[in-house]
Design an enzyme around this catalytic site. Structure first.
Site, PDB file in Angstrom:
ATOM      1  N   GLY A  15     -11.689  -7.989  16.280  1.00  0.00           N
ATOM      2  CA  GLY A  15     -11.644  -7.192  15.060  1.00  0.00           C
ATOM      3  C   GLY A  15     -10.245  -7.158  14.477  1.00  0.00           C
ATOM      4  O   GLY A  15      -9.301  -6.767  15.151  1.00  0.00           O
ATOM      5  N   GLY A  19      -6.551  -1.453  13.038  1.00  0.00           N
ATOM      6  CA  GLY A  19      -6.158  -1.296  14.433  1.00  0.00           C
ATOM      7  C   GLY A  19      -5.885  -2.621  15.123  1.00  0.00           C
ATOM      8  O   GLY A  19      -4.838  -2.808  15.755  1.00  0.00           O
ATOM      9  N   VAL A  83     -18.721 -12.215  18.180  1.00  0.00           N
ATOM     10  CA  VAL A  83     -18.827 -11.916  19.607  1.00  0.00           C
ATOM     11  C   VAL A  83     -20.276 -11.557  19.911  1.00  0.00           C
ATOM     12  O   VAL A  83     -20.890 -10.753  19.206  1.00  0.00           O
ATOM     13  CB  VAL A  83     -17.893 -10.751  19.992  1.00  0.00           C
ATOM     14  CG1 VAL A  83     -18.180 -10.273  21.408  1.00  0.00           C
ATOM     15  CG2 VAL A  83     -16.440 -11.180  19.854  1.00  0.00           C
ATOM     16  N   GLU A 174     -14.403   9.511  -4.384  1.00  0.00           N
ATOM     17  CA  GLU A 174     -13.754   8.424  -5.119  1.00  0.00           C
ATOM     18  C   GLU A 174     -14.781   7.581  -5.872  1.00  0.00           C
ATOM     19  O   GLU A 174     -14.561   7.194  -7.024  1.00  0.00           O
ATOM     20  CB  GLU A 174     -12.910   7.572  -4.158  1.00  0.00           C
ATOM     21  CG  GLU A 174     -11.652   8.333  -3.725  1.00  0.00           C
ATOM     22  CD  GLU A 174     -10.786   7.631  -2.690  1.00  0.00           C
ATOM     23  OE1 GLU A 174     -11.329   6.830  -1.904  1.00  0.00           O
ATOM     24  OE2 GLU A 174      -9.576   7.888  -2.665  1.00  0.00           O
ATOM     25  N   GLN A 319      -5.015   5.528   9.569  1.00  0.00           N
ATOM     26  CA  GLN A 319      -3.844   5.977  10.332  1.00  0.00           C
ATOM     27  C   GLN A 319      -4.102   6.037  11.829  1.00  0.00           C
ATOM     28  O   GLN A 319      -3.255   5.663  12.636  1.00  0.00           O
ATOM     29  CB  GLN A 319      -3.479   7.396   9.909  1.00  0.00           C
ATOM     30  CG  GLN A 319      -2.741   7.514   8.625  1.00  0.00           C
ATOM     31  CD  GLN A 319      -2.346   8.971   8.444  1.00  0.00           C
ATOM     32  OE1 GLN A 319      -1.527   9.488   9.193  1.00  0.00           O
ATOM     33  NE2 GLN A 319      -2.969   9.622   7.498  1.00  0.00           N
TER      34      GLN A 319
END
Lengths: 435, 435
Positions: A15, A19, A83, A174, A319
């Protein structure tokens, strides 16, 4: 180079979202061979995906080829592959028949939208997680206006011009703001038979307040500004049914051809691959060092991990993923150099922000709780800064400046998934003499 | 407004490419009601489509919503719909069950690629006419490099890194040049196991020279520059077979996973709708005033018309379509004001140009026959000028400047047609211990 790689500890990262990519980059100076596996060829800046769905930005402006991002990092290689399983006994990641061995494994496979057990709603209420989701949604929204212009049935026209967004978190807010401005401003003078400013935009939230992660005062400001933009906000409202005709909520039916799902997510298959305990949203319950119980060499980070802090699970935001990516990379580096493990992962919340239409945002940090134009400038600066490459920054800034000055959208493109199949004539009514 | 429209002569234009849109704009001051019908919502600047297919530009940068283009033209309305038939007896265009009456009809529905009776080749050798064609081709090209990086079978890797372009006209030449630069420059340092500069690019042309519409000297320059870019040019070569394994030509098999069709086109269904004589490429044989024999109120223009000049059919290029669009609009205006028809349509050829990779082009006008950097600057200026709106001009200019300085491509995006179906792992080899 391949020969050298074989003798290094193998770190496999699955991925390349916030992160995974952050972990890869933080291993750039480490004496390891890094392999990043993703089923897309691009890293996606998800916080701006709603702007692709509402025709404000092009897909390429918020994405970058993973390969290009890691070009200069000589210890990293990239596989575009899916995967299929993980063989923890042999320490191998399976890509179909192919096996990729690992010494350390970081799973950062993200999440998809979840329909709380109502998978049959997905057909009528698509969510927004990938570029393909965004361009499909963009076509659906733009096509609704086109079909409304063509139809001669007033009820059908009203349903086509009704947009329901389910979920009042940042994404829902949004989307609602962006659709309102698309309909009420950008498309205003483009039609001859319908008045796009009459479009009805409904935002539905199950809790008492919008954007529950923000202070109530900012949630109220958000609600007020959405009302100002012409969005109907329904809080404390549960959706009971979604089908081709629209939405049933509070016992009332809303006829709507476009329903958008922004209500919940479910983690990817990482937990299933490992066969370890997960929470209700399928997130892997990780230890304080983000490793998997019983598998100290496997780390799970980002939206696919359930890490707790002060008894609360951490939110699925960029974050958290970035900080966890850095942390996991650090733990691996430390172990390789024989250092003791660092203290447990701790998330440092730098604050939240969300835009509501044009030139209005809410910003909530430890010191700052603001809404309005200045908050929007902050939002803009932060998002431009975090875009992954310089070209994207310039391109997005240009599109935003252009949109700000002209009130227009840059990417009003309806593209069929498959042009070979003749597109069905949209919203045709019965045989009727035109005009 | 709708009421006023009813009493005006109805001009229906099918197709909003160069010809159709130009006709609509030239009717802006005429006392008519104009209805533009297209099955796409956007006008497409086809001459730059190859740059979308080779990851240089984003789709939105070379297209504009038809509605937005005609926003200010109050006598024009736009329908996003598929024409299913034309009822010439009742003077109506059929959109499924819906009927749109016309007093004058302009058919400007363009062309698709044609496989000279080998429709089974389309599956293996896609062509390039729409945005969807371009993004599909882009994914196919980029995915070939990704699969080559993954595979451990040398023969498979070689086939994945072989690109055959069938057809040596401007589109084929531009595609070959762009793929060569993508492989040999932009992707150069992005892979670890393959060397993209080893990619083999083969351009096949049945005639003795490339770009047959240009003088032989420029064709030779083109050939030389393509050779310099590493493209193998095979002229006087007929393709005998195309299948999943590659191409058979001159009795020789070339194993290639990516074959691109740039060899021939076939006009759209306009001739079938009207039931009138067409040429071999399905183009309607029009009269000197571009009207259809026996149907003085119906005009056929652009790629879907067969108009002759000095015994030769006019080429299927943007200039012809633009001039024909203007002419047809003029004939209609004239008839409405009782003027005699203008003299027969005459095409004024302003010249041809084509790029060959980065910073090299050929330009052929009555006075100028040049190749090289200056020709490329001219090509660039003309294409920027003819892009339909100012935002697109700025965006494309920025992307080109960026690409020129960095040698990078801005839109290296692989997007699945349907993300819900799990993408198949690419080019997996047999079970094998990695590294």
């Amino acid at each position: 180079m391949e020969r050298e790689r074989q003798h290094l500890p193998q770190v496999v990262i699955v991925g390349a979202g916030f992160g995974g990519l952050e972990a890869a980059r933080h291993l750039r100076a480490a004496p390891v061979a890094v392999t990043v596996i993703d089923r897309s060829n691009h890293h996606l800046f998800q916080p701006l995906l709603y702007q692709v769905a509402t025709a404000g930005l092009s897909p390429a402006e918020i994405s970058a080829p993973i390969r290009a991002v890691l070009r200069g990092q000589r210890n990293a290689e990239v596989f575009l592959a899916e995967v299929t399983a993980i063989d923890t006994a042999n320490q191998e990641v399976l890509l179909g028949d192919r096996r990729v061995p690992y010494d350390y494994l970081i799973l950062a496979t993200g999440a998809r939208h979840s329909y709380f057990g109502h998978d049959e709603w997905e057909e009528y209420a698509p969510g927004l997680k990938s570029i393909q989701d965004a361009t499909t949604l963009r076509s659906k929204i733009l096509r609704a206006f086109e079909a409304a212009e063509l139809t001669e049935d007033p009820a059908e026209r009203a349903a086509l011009l009704t947009f329901v967004i389910v979920g009042g978190g940042p994404t829902g807010v949004e989307m609602a703001g962006a659709i309102a401005e698309l309909a009420h401003v950008a498309l205003k003078r483009d039609f001859r038979r319908i008045d796009p400013t009459q479009a009805r935009i409904v935002l539905v939230e199950g809790l008492a307040h919008l954007v529950p992660a923000f202070p109530t005062a900012l949630a109220e400001k958000t609600r007020d500004h959405l009302a100002h933009l012409g969005v109907e906000v329904c809080t404390d409202t549960m959706v009971q049914e979604i089908d081709a005709a629209g939405v049933l909520m509070n016992g009332e039916r809303i006829a709507a051809r476009t329903v958008i799902w922004a209500a919940g997510v479910r983690a990817s298959a990482a937990g299933n691959w490992l066969g370890v305990p997960t929470d209700r949203a399928n997130r892997v319950l990780v230890l304080p060092d983000l490793s998997v119980p019983g598998q100290p060499h496997i780390f799970v980070i980002g939206d696919t991990a359930h890490a707790e802090q002060e008894g609360e699970p951490l939110p699925g935001v960029a974050q958290v993923a970035l900080q966890q990516g850095r942390y996991a990379a650090g733990v691996i580096c430390g172990r390789l150099t024989g250092q003791t493990d660092p203290p447990p992962f701790r998330y440092h919340d730098k604050g939240n922000m969300a835009t509501v239409g044009r030139a209005f945002a809410i910003v909530d940090t430890r010191r700052l709780h603001i809404s309005g134009f200045f908050a929007w400038v902050l939002w803009l600066a932060v998002h431009i800064t975090f875009l992954i490459d310089f070209r994207n920054r310039v391109a997005v800034l240009f599109q935003w400046a252009w949109a700000y000055c002209t009130y227009q959208r840059s990417a009003r493109l309806i593209v069929e998934d498959n042009m070979d199949e003749a597109p069905t004539p949209v919203a045709m009514t019965e045989h009727s003499a035109e005009r």
